[in-house]
Design a protein around this motif. Sequence first.
Motif, PDB file in Angstrom:
ATOM      1  N   VAL A 652       0.859  -1.187   0.000  1.00 28.24           N
ATOM      2  CA  VAL A 652       0.000   0.000   0.000  1.00 28.24           C
ATOM      3  C   VAL A 652       0.889   1.227   0.000  1.00 28.24           C
ATOM      4  O   VAL A 652       1.802   1.336   0.810  1.00 28.24           O
ATOM      5  N   GLN A 653       0.649   2.115  -0.922  1.00 25.13           N
ATOM      6  CA  GLN A 653       1.459   3.332  -1.032  1.00 25.13           C
ATOM      7  C   GLN A 653       0.552   4.543  -0.913  1.00 25.13           C
ATOM      8  O   GLN A 653      -0.541   4.567  -1.466  1.00 25.13           O
ATOM      9  N   GLY A 784       9.234  -6.079  -2.540  1.00 22.44           N
ATOM     10  CA  GLY A 784       9.294  -5.997  -1.087  1.00 22.44           C
ATOM     11  C   GLY A 784      10.188  -7.063  -0.492  1.00 22.44           C
ATOM     12  O   GLY A 784       9.755  -7.962   0.193  1.00 22.44           O
ATOM     13  N   LYS A 785      11.471  -6.934  -0.772  1.00 24.66           N
ATOM     14  CA  LYS A 785      12.384  -7.995  -0.371  1.00 24.66           C
ATOM     15  C   LYS A 785      12.491  -8.111   1.143  1.00 24.66           C
ATOM     16  O   LYS A 785      12.849  -9.149   1.665  1.00 24.66           O
ATOM     17  N   SER A 786      12.223  -7.048   1.846  1.00 21.76           N
ATOM     18  CA  SER A 786      12.351  -7.109   3.298  1.00 21.76           C
ATOM     19  C   SER A 786      11.003  -7.074   3.986  1.00 21.76           C
ATOM     20  O   SER A 786      10.909  -6.781   5.153  1.00 21.76           O
ATOM     21  N   ASP A 787       9.969  -7.363   3.237  1.00 27.75           N
ATOM     22  CA  ASP A 787       8.656  -7.455   3.850  1.00 27.75           C
ATOM     23  C   ASP A 787       8.527  -8.850   4.462  1.00 27.75           C
ATOM     24  O   ASP A 787       8.988  -9.826   3.880  1.00 27.75           O
TER      25      ASP A 787
ATOM     26  N   ALA B 139      10.237  -1.972   2.973  1.00 35.64           N
ATOM     27  CA  ALA B 139      10.550  -3.371   2.666  1.00 35.64           C
ATOM     28  C   ALA B 139      11.359  -3.500   1.390  1.00 35.64           C
ATOM     29  O   ALA B 139      11.882  -4.552   1.077  1.00 35.64           O
ATOM     30  N   GLU B 160       6.048   1.800   2.133  1.00 32.93           N
ATOM     31  CA  GLU B 160       5.784   2.352   3.467  1.00 32.93           C
ATOM     32  C   GLU B 160       5.636   1.266   4.513  1.00 32.93           C
ATOM     33  O   GLU B 160       4.912   1.409   5.481  1.00 32.93           O
ATOM     34  N   ILE B 161       6.329   0.154   4.279  1.00 35.95           N
ATOM     35  CA  ILE B 161       6.157  -0.969   5.188  1.00 35.95           C
ATOM     36  C   ILE B 161       7.143  -0.872   6.345  1.00 35.95           C
ATOM     37  O   ILE B 161       8.336  -0.639   6.152  1.00 35.95           O
ATOM     38  N   GLN B 162       6.613  -1.008   7.538  1.00 41.91           N
ATOM     39  CA  GLN B 162       7.469  -1.065   8.719  1.00 41.91           C
ATOM     40  C   GLN B 162       7.509  -2.511   9.186  1.00 41.91           C
ATOM     41  O   GLN B 162       6.481  -3.130   9.411  1.00 41.91           O
TER      42      GLN B 162
END
Lengths: 891, 627
Positions: A652-653, A784-787, B139, B160-162
Amino acid sequence: MSNLLNLGVSGIKAQQSLLNTVSHNIANASTEGYSRQVTELQPKTPVQIGNVLIGSGVQTAATKRVVDALQIKLHRDNKTNTESLSIQEDFLLRINNLVADAETGLSQAYSSFSQALQAASNNPGTSETRTTLLAESEKMVKRLNTLDERFNLQLRDISDQMRSVTTRINDIANSLAKLNVDIINTANQGQFTNPNDLLDQRDTLLLELSGLIGTTTVEQGDSSINVFIGNGQNLVVGGTAGKIQTQNNPDDPSKLDVIAVTQGSTFTITDVMNGGRLGGLIQARNIIDPTRATLGRVALTMGMTMNAQHKLGVDLSGNLGENYFNDPNSITSQLNRVIPGGFNQGTAIFGVAINEIPRPDPGPYKVFGQASTMVNVGTLSQLNVGELTINGQTIGASLPDPVSTADANASALSFVAAINGSVGLTGVSAKAEINSLYLGSFTTGAFIAGEFQINGQNVITTGVDEATLLTDINALSDVTGVKAIGDGNLNITLVAKDGRNIQLTSNTNTPAATFTHFDTNNGTAFNQVQRAAISITSINPGTKIVIGGGAPSEVGLSAGTTPPDVPSLTDSDYSLSYDGTNYTLTRLSDQTIVGTSTTPLFNVDGFTLMLNNGTALAGDKFTIRPTQSASKEFALQVKSGGKIALASPITVQSDTPNTLTGNNVRRVGIINTSGLPVATNTVLGNAFQTQQKLSPPIQIQFYNDEKGNPTVYKVFDLNTGKQIGPDQTFDPTKDNEVFPISSVVDPTPPGPNPTVVYDPGYRVTIGGAPKAGDKFIVSYNTDGKSDSDNAKEMIKMKDEKLLANGTETILGTYNGLVTTIGSQTQSAQSNKDAAISLERQSEARIQSLSGVNLDEEAAKLIRFQQAFRAAAQVIAAGSTLFDSIISAVRG
Amino acid sequence: MPRISTPLMFQNSLNALLDQQTRLSETQLKISSGKRVETPADDPVGSSRLLNLKQQKEDTQQLQSNIDTALNDLSNEEVYLHNMQRQISSAKQLALRANNDTLTSQDRQSIKTELENILKSMTDIANARPNGQYIFAGAKTQTKPVDLDLNGNYVYLGDEIQRQIQVGSSIFIEANDTAKSAFFQVATHDINVSQSSGEASVTSAATALANAGSLNAITNGALHVNGISLDAAVSDGVSTTDSTASAIATAAAINAYSDKHNVIASVNATQFDFAGGTYTTNALAAGDFTINGVQIIGSPVSTDAAGLAALINNVGGTGVPGVTASDNGGQLRLTASDGRNIQLQTDGVTASGANFANFNLNGALALDQVQRGTVTLSDHQAITIAGSQPANVGFVANTYNVTANAGTAMLGNLYFVEKPPSTANNNEVYLIKFDNPPTTFQVFKESDPTTPMTGFKTYSQGQNLSDAVQVTTSPVTYTAGDTLVVEGMHFTLSGTPSANDSFTIALEPVESRDIFTAVQNLIDSVSQYGTQPSRRDYNIGLAVINLDNSLERVSVIRSNVGARMQVSENQQKTNDEFIFLATKGISAIEDLDITSAISQLVQQKLSFEAAQRSLVQIQRLSLFDFL
């Protein structure tokens, strides 16, 4: 005088036999199973001389064993018990150590796996954590495989032992039969032969036999003994030995049955062996089987839930996850779970698929109903008593709502009022959804009075363009409760925000103006109405929604339970039988019939049993083992760390000048990434139809309502730019669920179609304080590699009660197994100790009666020696007397 | 006494010996491992508690390792944020230094170079990549988060991912912040100023006398002003009839949404003129003539409008509350200056005190009628009136445009001086309105449209800012060429105004600029406006505020990071305590009491030796030895 000699000789003979017996006793002091013997003497018949009876010496009456037959029997029973418990303890100890040991048990491996998953979730971007996770997963899989293999090994060991024990039992039976014959013969040979040693031999063999299998014995008058096993099958009758043998269970070839063969007929005595080593082996098998099943249940639960969750995420390359573990429902696995009976006549092959295991959903739950289509006024069904029950409560009849102009007692508002009348009893509340009616494309032209009415109000317009039509319709909104919305392209939708009915009327005039889905110029008078959908929400998180009644479809609902009740897998095996008409499915653990049906399809206890191929004939039987092979088949499917789907498939942006940030718009769940529509009839379908794309990407945009507050948001399909569903109302006091969106019009002609519920398969909430113009874009999470959103969901599984109908966690189930085996082992140990001490007591009693005491024999020896000498002295005396007479005669 | 057989004697001794040996070996094994519970079978109940405790301990240990990860990430981030704060502070100091007339162009050049280096450092921090991962990219840790787009604007390319890390059983903390929230969500005070002259206004139509109770009020949806739908009007509390439909109630309903539609509604005095009157000095009896519920009783002092007016104004000693009667050129006029409704009643009994063509006191009919006042809407922008029934309150749906000033007065030379606009007025509209006659003017803020402003400064043509004097009263006398300094704004009024001419200055904040652009703007200001004091003052002042806000934003994020670290550390302590307790619990179940175990061992050893001895002794006991 000769009398005296005879007396002396009889004394010598008697003492000799006494000495013989003592010597026999001494010689056999250490002989296993030997019972001490005593020789009984009796005086010979006295001789009458004159009127005096004179003793004629002594003779041996009999040499007998000193035995207590009852004690021997008791001892045999004790032996049966001890052996059974010992072998059980032996196997229990083995599996106890297997499951509890850190090196072989699952606990440690599962914990390591969970920790690796946590670490990967904390650091999803690094390949190290992913590689570790892969390695730990592999280790855990191997651990389960190995455990199962070891259990299997125990089962094979049990089978091997069963075979050798059976052979030995048959040997003993043959020996006993032969001994019976010998004993009868010996006993018949007369007074001077005795079968004592043969009897000891027989007792020894019987004791050994009792250690192998539970027996009952009946001594016959001719000293022979009959031995029975099971529930009365002959093993030895006189000189005839029966036979037992092992053979594969016809319903489950992996198991051995024990069969008694007597006079040509066979009896299965597997479950009636009453102890002994053989009985103990069966008992051990009965303990290992459910243990394997529990392990299988654990493996299946991990496989099903982890796979399901993994498929909801995306991997490092942005692809949706595949199965993490092997598919528990591969066709091979399905077929492996059903074993056709050995005597089946039909060709039927069954398969068992494991049902999806639902993750705990705390609710509150929501159910959407269906809106009606456009129908003639007066034909909408109203709700009558008995047609709808919610959570067991009968909902009252619908009464006319105050705003609908037609069929007011069959409107969504009237249904909602009826349902909400019982809120206190049902624990659920109903809401009328927005009534959206897609009229289709507008052919421009004027309407005069009567030509086009909305909710009884004439739409009077020049209809030169869309804007004019909309203005003229909306000028009536205050009265009609209906607003018209266009797309700038003459496609018109009518919306009644409060969910009242929309009634459209047209007289027989033929104006130029018309709509694709409402033909005002065909010369026919129309008077039609559309009802909105209702939705039902549980008030409290835990309250389920159970919809039933005679005709819930009257209000657009379908009967069912939300969330559905899904029973969990059990450890039991099942048996399916077919009598030519009905299939009957029985759960073997409690012998409960769990289903009877004429069609070969059952959905019980967490699995679905269905016919794969062929046809069954009457009398066919099948054994269903849903969980037994699972831990053996358990395997890791994901082969590289990059393929682990830790991330969420959506992102989501927010647009930069937003008041709200991504923090206010949250991804709260991924439901379904299958690419198949979640709800029926949805025009847009599942959002994950195309690889690495969201179909469609979504934009959520805020607008001011007519009071100037930013409480309106619209959801747009970014592929077409079109709005999805009606305007939504934002509640700033809570997180607003964006999906599913109800009252979405389906613009496909021929219409007008009923509105649908759009569910893209993911969930997004909006909270906080938005501003008009705030925009959010929901799109595919390509980079989103670090999601680690999906990893978080996977981690949650560890603490979720996924087994035993929502009462046990994965590890809890395993630990329960460990504890159960532990206490079984402990009780087997103490039972065995008790049995051993009983056995020792009965042995001591036998020994104290029948055992040889060398000191006693030594004393007897001395005594008999003295008697012997005395008897010799009698002869000597006789001889002296004789000599005296001779010399006197000589003289 | 039971008989003992010889083998039994041996067997008994042997059994005892073996039992002792087993026990001895078990005790010995436990002592060597230190564990009381080796396998679940040793203590099934304890072991199930043991498994639970071990599980909880392991879970907590996992949380501890999570906390380590979180603390590591957060302290990393904290260092970068601290560094960012230093860079912004340096930029701010340079900005203050640059705002100086005495600087040479060389000085300015070197400040510019230094600022450029700072900007470079700032983007480097935002694009920090410890361990090969961009930490401020959400992310998208493989995507450089801050870059210039093709138009030369700074853009954020991350998401906007935390990342949430679990630190307690139900506590999650965010292990990262995005450049978007830290560096792109800065509330800036870059302000768009627009000025306009003239005003849009529309006045509702007054009603004719209508029967009481028949006036329409604003209902829901009836009136939309600039697209805002108004709530239903509520009673004004003073009108004796139709109190929700009065001008006061209407204006209140409109003004309730002024912050949304910006339009100000003002109530005009309600006025009713009696026409065609005949006046006598005959007495008016009770019920003959009632105004707003007050009966006019008594004889007019003269046979003209003034006489009746005097009677009305003195009736009961106080007259009719809120209503004044007057003689309007021979005709009676009633005025309610607060705009309340005027209600007129007569009981139908013929009265002889007076009569009017438009309100018949002598008729046989009882009358109960009402007149409503008017409302004027005004705004510096066009006013749009719509809704389902605007006519209910005397409006006509339409768009009313701004009417140009009639005079030739101009507002010019507008810029910010003295101090840059503060946060207080960055969303304000100022209205300079000339009076009638236009020799004076007043200044209003839209946020407080009824109180004229004072306290601002003014100086005359030819004077300087340093000569400005404070204005203490309003209205202010107008002199062409005067310069006003209002809340940091500087503007000059010139030319000849007409009555009611007005000027508007609207400030509008431009929100959510990023800190990189703020520094870039500072660099541009230093090089472009270095020699223009007023522009330089304004722009550099603005830049300083932006930098302050940037600093504040970064500080907020940094203290947030600090708070999260603290939560983690507290949790770490809690977890440590839990692990300690769990370990103790595990030990209590699992571990052996060594002392008692050893004494047990000694005891068992003694028994074992005794059993050995007795076996040997028994062996020697045989009668045969003595034969």
